[in-house]
Design an enzyme around this catalytic site. Structure first.
Site, PDB file in Angstrom:
ATOM      1  N   TYR A  31       0.824  -1.201   0.000  1.00 51.05           N
ATOM      2  CA  TYR A  31       0.000   0.000   0.000  1.00 51.05           C
ATOM      3  C   TYR A  31       0.856   1.248   0.000  1.00 51.05           C
ATOM      4  CZ  TYR A  31       0.773   1.018   5.008  1.00 51.05           C
ATOM      5  OH  TYR A  31       1.332   1.342   6.220  1.00 51.05           O
ATOM      6  N   ARG A  50       8.140   4.343  -4.706  1.00 49.31           N
ATOM      7  CA  ARG A  50       8.183   3.370  -3.605  1.00 49.31           C
ATOM      8  C   ARG A  50       7.130   2.280  -3.800  1.00 49.31           C
ATOM      9  NH1 ARG A  50       7.400   5.366   2.426  1.00 49.31           N
ATOM     10  NH2 ARG A  50       5.309   5.725   1.617  1.00 49.31           N
ATOM     11  N   ARG A  99      -8.367 -21.141  -1.820  1.00 47.99           N
ATOM     12  CA  ARG A  99      -7.266 -20.639  -0.996  1.00 47.99           C
ATOM     13  C   ARG A  99      -6.088 -21.597  -1.113  1.00 47.99           C
ATOM     14  NH1 ARG A  99      -4.703 -21.852   3.607  1.00 47.99           N
ATOM     15  NH2 ARG A  99      -3.640 -20.111   4.652  1.00 47.99           N
ATOM     16  N   HIS A 101      -1.550 -21.447  -0.838  1.00 46.87           N
ATOM     17  CA  HIS A 101      -0.368 -20.599  -0.675  1.00 46.87           C
ATOM     18  C   HIS A 101       0.210 -20.204  -2.030  1.00 46.87           C
ATOM     19  CE1 HIS A 101      -0.773 -21.828   3.438  1.00 46.87           C
ATOM     20  NE2 HIS A 101       0.221 -21.038   3.803  1.00 46.87           N
ATOM     21  N   LYS A 148       6.474  -1.930   2.000  1.00 44.74           N
ATOM     22  CA  LYS A 148       5.256  -1.359   2.602  1.00 44.74           C
ATOM     23  C   LYS A 148       4.092  -2.325   2.406  1.00 44.74           C
ATOM     24  CE  LYS A 148       3.208   3.258   3.193  1.00 44.74           C
ATOM     25  NZ  LYS A 148       3.327   3.334   4.635  1.00 44.74           N
ATOM     26  N   GLU A 180      12.167   2.551  14.105  1.00 46.22           N
ATOM     27  CA  GLU A 180      11.198   3.546  13.606  1.00 46.22           C
ATOM     28  C   GLU A 180       9.955   3.450  14.464  1.00 46.22           C
ATOM     29  OE1 GLU A 180       9.635   2.527   9.666  1.00 46.22           O
ATOM     30  OE2 GLU A 180      10.020   0.418  10.099  1.00 46.22           O
ATOM     31  N   LEU A 204      11.153   1.275   7.015  1.00 46.96           N
ATOM     32  CA  LEU A 204      10.479   1.804   5.832  1.00 46.96           C
ATOM     33  C   LEU A 204      11.230   3.029   5.314  1.00 46.96           C
ATOM     34  CD1 LEU A 204       7.777   1.300   4.197  1.00 46.96           C
ATOM     35  CD2 LEU A 204       7.107   3.474   5.201  1.00 46.96           C
TER      36      LEU A 204
HETATM   37  N1  PDD Z   1       2.718   5.211   7.572  1.00 45.35           N
HETATM   38  N2  PDD Z   1       7.409   3.904   9.050  1.00 45.35           N
HETATM   39  C1  PDD Z   1       6.246   3.222   9.086  1.00 45.35           C
HETATM   40  C2  PDD Z   1       6.229   1.884   9.742  1.00 45.35           C
HETATM   41  C3  PDD Z   1       5.077   3.775   8.496  1.00 45.35           C
HETATM   42  O1  PDD Z   1       3.940   3.065   8.505  1.00 45.35           O
HETATM   43  C4  PDD Z   1       5.140   5.061   7.899  1.00 45.35           C
HETATM   44  C5  PDD Z   1       3.958   5.704   7.255  1.00 45.35           C
HETATM   45  C6  PDD Z   1       6.375   5.741   7.894  1.00 45.35           C
HETATM   46  C7  PDD Z   1       6.539   7.095   7.235  1.00 45.35           C
HETATM   47  O2  PDD Z   1       6.569   6.970   5.827  1.00 45.35           O
HETATM   48  P1  PDD Z   1       6.089   8.148   4.870  1.00 45.35           P
HETATM   49  O3  PDD Z   1       6.852   9.361   5.241  1.00 45.35           O
HETATM   50  O4  PDD Z   1       6.423   7.662   3.518  1.00 45.35           O
HETATM   51  O5  PDD Z   1       4.592   8.335   5.078  1.00 45.35           O
HETATM   52  C8  PDD Z   1       7.492   5.128   8.460  1.00 45.35           C
HETATM   53  C9  PDD Z   1       1.566   5.588   6.775  1.00 45.35           C
HETATM   54  C10 PDD Z   1       1.298   7.051   6.722  1.00 45.35           C
HETATM   55  C11 PDD Z   1       0.371   4.751   7.172  1.00 45.35           C
HETATM   56  O6  PDD Z   1       0.578   3.552   7.373  1.00 45.35           O
HETATM   57  O7  PDD Z   1      -0.757   5.258   7.238  1.00 45.35           O
END
Ligand code: PDD
Length: 278
Positions: A31, A50, A99, A101, A148, A180, A204
């Site tokens: 996402y 990304r 379903r 894998h 992500k 993070e 991330l």
């Molecule tokens: N989250 N680290 C994690 C684990 C995140 O989920 C996010 C962002 C960030 C910051 O990334 P960016 O600057 O690209 O938004 C870092 C988004 C906003 C969410 O899950 O809603």
């Protein structure tokens, strides 16, 4: 709310996705969250890059519709009417008949987009307001947090633990080193140097993080990407969290301990917020 699903813009209540979609059965998808101000997506190219990177890392073929993503977001923004919006884009490997894998050979990715009203960062207009409250926790997530993916159990688990007090963000560390936040990247100011964890830690690659690093390159506020120990974190003069929906927001409480320089006139973070110009 108007949404986009597999080529069509339609009302949310009309959107139908099979329960056999691998996003549902396996969390097998990725996402993006993209902020948009006055129908102008902020850092669109970086988010698209990304998104493609996440798809490539999961071996999901890039859907052709990504070539028209800017037009789709423009249309959705117009239909959903809010002045500022955040787009949520989810792409899964697709739906299969049973379903299993193993994905079917001819499986087609599902692409789903929503947009909702986006609140302007409250620290823009009132920088004097109290900062965020965070808690530190051992990072129990998988080793590929650079992708992500929609599988965010590790990120959200602790926030749902009824035995824990609620807070604005949970900051993950591993082996005594800060990684993070559960939904944000972390910067600290220590000995007047701006530091942030390196991408080598498989965190991330935040688009906001990169924007700040690039904006400050070759200035006297240049950011250093280094390991940040828990001890350094506790000694920070400032702590900031960054994300696409938060921009940059300051932290004032870490596990109930107040940071030393609360509401100082000399904070650096408001200067960094000025770089967010859209
Ligand atoms: N989250 N680290 C994690 C684990 C995140 O989920 C996010 C962002 C960030 C910051 O990334 P960016 O600057 O690209 O938004 C870092 C988004 C906003 C969410 O899950 O809603």
């Amino acid at each position: 709310m108007w949404v986009f699903l597999n080529g069509n813009i339609l009302r949310e209540e009309e959107a139908r996705i099979s329960p056999l979609d691998r996003g549902f059965t396996f969390g097998d998808g990725v996402y993006e969250v993209i902020p948009s101000y006055n129908n102008k997506p902020f850092l669109f190219d970086e988010h698209l890059e990304r998104l493609k990177d996440s798809l490539n890392k999961l071996f999901i073929p890039l859907p052709g519709v990504l070539d028209e993503l800017d037009t789709i977001l423009y249309e959705l923004h117009k239909k959903n009417k809010h002045k500022n919006q955040s787009f949520y884009i989810q792409i899964t490997r697709g739906t299969q008949d049973i379903r299993s894998h193993d994905a079917e050979k001819d499986i087609v990715p599902t692409i789903f987009i929503t947009s909702q009203s986006l609140q302007i960062n409250p620290y823009r207009n009132s920088p004097g307001r109290i900062g965020l409250r965070v808690r530190l926790e051992e990072d129990i997530r998988w080793a590929r947090c650079d992708i992500k993916t929609t599988g965010l159990t590790g990120n959200i688990l602790s926030a749902h633990d009824p035995s824990k007090k609620s807070c604005d963000e949970i900051i993950f560390y591993k082996d005594g080193i800060i990684n993070e936040g559960s939904k944000s990247n972390v910067f600290i100011l220590l000995d007047q140097k701006i530091l942030t964890p390196s991408l080598d830690q498989k965190i991330l690659p935040g688009v906001t993080r990169r924007f700040i690093i690039e904006s400050l390159r070759d200035t006297d506020l240049e950011v250093k990407e280094v390991p940040i120990s828990l001890d350094m974190f506790h000694r920070s003069e400032e702590i900031w969290l960054t994300s696409s929906t938060k921009e940059l927001q300051p932290v004032h409480f870490v596990d109930n301990i107040e940071l030393p320089k609360k509401r100082s006139q000399n904070y650096i973070w408001p200067k960094i917020l000025n770089y967010f110009d859209y």
